[in-house]
Enzyme design. Structure first.
Site, PDB file in Angstrom:
ATOM      1  NE  ARG A 114     -10.341  -4.205  53.696  1.00 39.59           N
ATOM      2  CZ  ARG A 114     -11.448  -4.560  53.046  1.00 39.59           C
ATOM      3  NH1 ARG A 114     -11.402  -5.544  52.163  1.00 39.59           N
ATOM      4  NH2 ARG A 114     -12.601  -3.944  53.282  1.00 39.59           N
TER       5      ARG A 114
ATOM      6  CE  LYS B 297     -11.245  -4.681  57.268  1.00 41.89           C
ATOM      7  NZ  LYS B 297     -11.641  -3.434  57.954  1.00 41.89           N
TER       8      LYS B 297
ATOM      9  CG  HIS C 102      -5.256   1.347  54.318  1.00 44.01           C
ATOM     10  ND1 HIS C 102      -5.724   0.103  53.944  1.00 44.01           N
ATOM     11  CD2 HIS C 102      -6.365   2.071  54.658  1.00 44.01           C
ATOM     12  CE1 HIS C 102      -7.042   0.062  54.069  1.00 44.01           C
ATOM     13  NE2 HIS C 102      -7.450   1.240  54.494  1.00 44.01           N
TER      14      HIS C 102
ATOM     15  NE  ARG D 229      -9.202  -0.714  51.161  1.00 45.14           N
ATOM     16  CZ  ARG D 229     -10.179  -1.489  50.696  1.00 45.14           C
ATOM     17  NH1 ARG D 229      -9.989  -2.162  49.585  1.00 45.14           N
ATOM     18  NH2 ARG D 229     -11.328  -1.575  51.327  1.00 45.14           N
TER      19      ARG D 229
ATOM     20  CG  HIS E 247     -15.882   0.041  51.666  1.00 43.42           C
ATOM     21  ND1 HIS E 247     -15.726   1.328  51.180  1.00 43.42           N
ATOM     22  CD2 HIS E 247     -14.693  -0.297  52.222  1.00 43.42           C
ATOM     23  CE1 HIS E 247     -14.490   1.741  51.434  1.00 43.42           C
ATOM     24  NE2 HIS E 247     -13.857   0.775  52.075  1.00 43.42           N
TER      25      HIS E 247
ATOM     26  CE1 TYR F 257     -11.030   6.652  49.914  1.00 47.91           C
ATOM     27  CE2 TYR F 257     -12.938   5.267  50.254  1.00 47.91           C
ATOM     28  CZ  TYR F 257     -11.587   5.480  50.364  1.00 47.91           C
ATOM     29  OH  TYR F 257     -10.785   4.529  50.940  1.00 47.91           O
TER      30      TYR F 257
END
Length: 305
Positions: free
Chosen positions: A160, A183, A251, A254, A277, A286
């Site tokens: 990110r 995150k 982004h 990524r 994730h 994806y």
């Protein structure tokens, strides 16, 4: 206005979410806004301060009124409303357990249906073009090298933009693996391809500012931490120069990393780990991109399509 007790309860829930669930500051801030907005509405709707007792008596009708208010004017779409409702449910569930009331009226509300947006990756050729062109946007060689290094990390390691810009001089020289704090403060190890190591090494050699341990690795023109907005502007200029769609953002690099790995045979669990994730369902988006591309090729090429 929400009552002092409701305000204290909201703060308590946010503190709990930050400490026990490891939520990021941005997520906590969004939760706080969403629930505060809900509590403010309920205060007006119920005709007084929405204290703890009043929150325990919220009915299905009250909830429908709030959702109708959110939808009015078209400013809050189904996706945003679903997020707000999720935050409200989480808060009320926590509060009900603490205060001993029945939260069924709130928890029974169904989230609005919405179509999840699919990631929009670049082709491998366009991703390379973006990286190379980014290095040519500035007359200062070190800034061009910096921009190229940042974007190479986004595409080469699937970072990110916030993760790339949080790197410090301690990371130098980049090795074959890089420890990233993502995150919610969650750490992961990502492999670093040779092109990324070379791009960062070249930038570090040209950068006029000392890249000490603990100091930001990527610097702005005046030596301060590089702003994400600068990277976004660089990619915007590159996008216009190359004639790429508006979806070509930092982004998207990524997204491209993940999609190209999947196309090359990477498994979802591995890609999930590399991207950081929390849920496999996020990574599974994806596969939808891959399937959509296959259908596009099929319909364009098959004589009976």
């Amino acid at each position: 206005m929400m009552s002092p007790a409701a305000r204290d309860a909201l703060q308590g829930w946010l503190d709990m979410s930050r400490a026990l669930k490891g939520q990021s500051d941005n997520t906590i801030e969004a939760y706080g806004r969403d629930v505060a907005e809900f509590l403010t509405f309920m205060s007006l709707h119920l005709g007084g301060e929405a204290g703890i007792a009043a929150l325990g008596r919220i009915s299905v009708t009250d909830m429908r009124s709030w959702m109708a208010q959110m939808r009015s004017g078209g400013e809050v779409g189904p996706r945003s409303l679903a997020r707000k409702l999720s935050a409200v449910k989480s808060f009320i569930r926590w509060l009900a357990e603490r205060e001993g009331f029945d939260p069924t009226a709130v928890l029974s509300m169904r989230s609005p249906k919405f179509t999840r947006k699919l990631p929009r990756p670049l082709s491998a050729e366009h991703a390379r073009d973006v990286i190379e062109t980014a290095g040519q946007q500035s007359s200062a060689p070190w800034i061009g090298s910096r921009d190229m290094a940042v974007i190479t990390l986004l595409y080469g390691c699937g970072l990110r933009i916030s993760e790339a810009l949080s790197l410090t001089g301690e990371s130098l020289p980049l090795g074959e693996m890089l420890r990233i704090r993502g995150k919610g403060g969650k750490e992961r190890l990502v492999p670093v391809i040779g092109a990324a190591r070379a791009a960062v090494a070249e930038y570090a050699k040209l950068c006029p500012y000392p890249l000490d341990e603990g100091a930001p690795l990527f610097r702005g023109a005046r030596g301060g931490p590089l702003s994400p907005r600068i990277v976004q502007k660089v990619v915007q200029q590159v996008r216009m120069q190359l004639g790429l769609p508006a979806s070509a953002t930092p982004h998207a690099m990524r997204h491209s990393f993940a999609t190209h790995l999947l196309n090359a045979g990477g498994d979802l669990r591995t890609i999930q780990e590399l991207l950081g994730h929390a849920s496999l369902s996020t990574t599974q988006a994806y596969t939808a991109v891959d399937t959509a591309r296959l259908l596009e090729i099929y319909r364009a090429a098959h004589p009976k399509a």
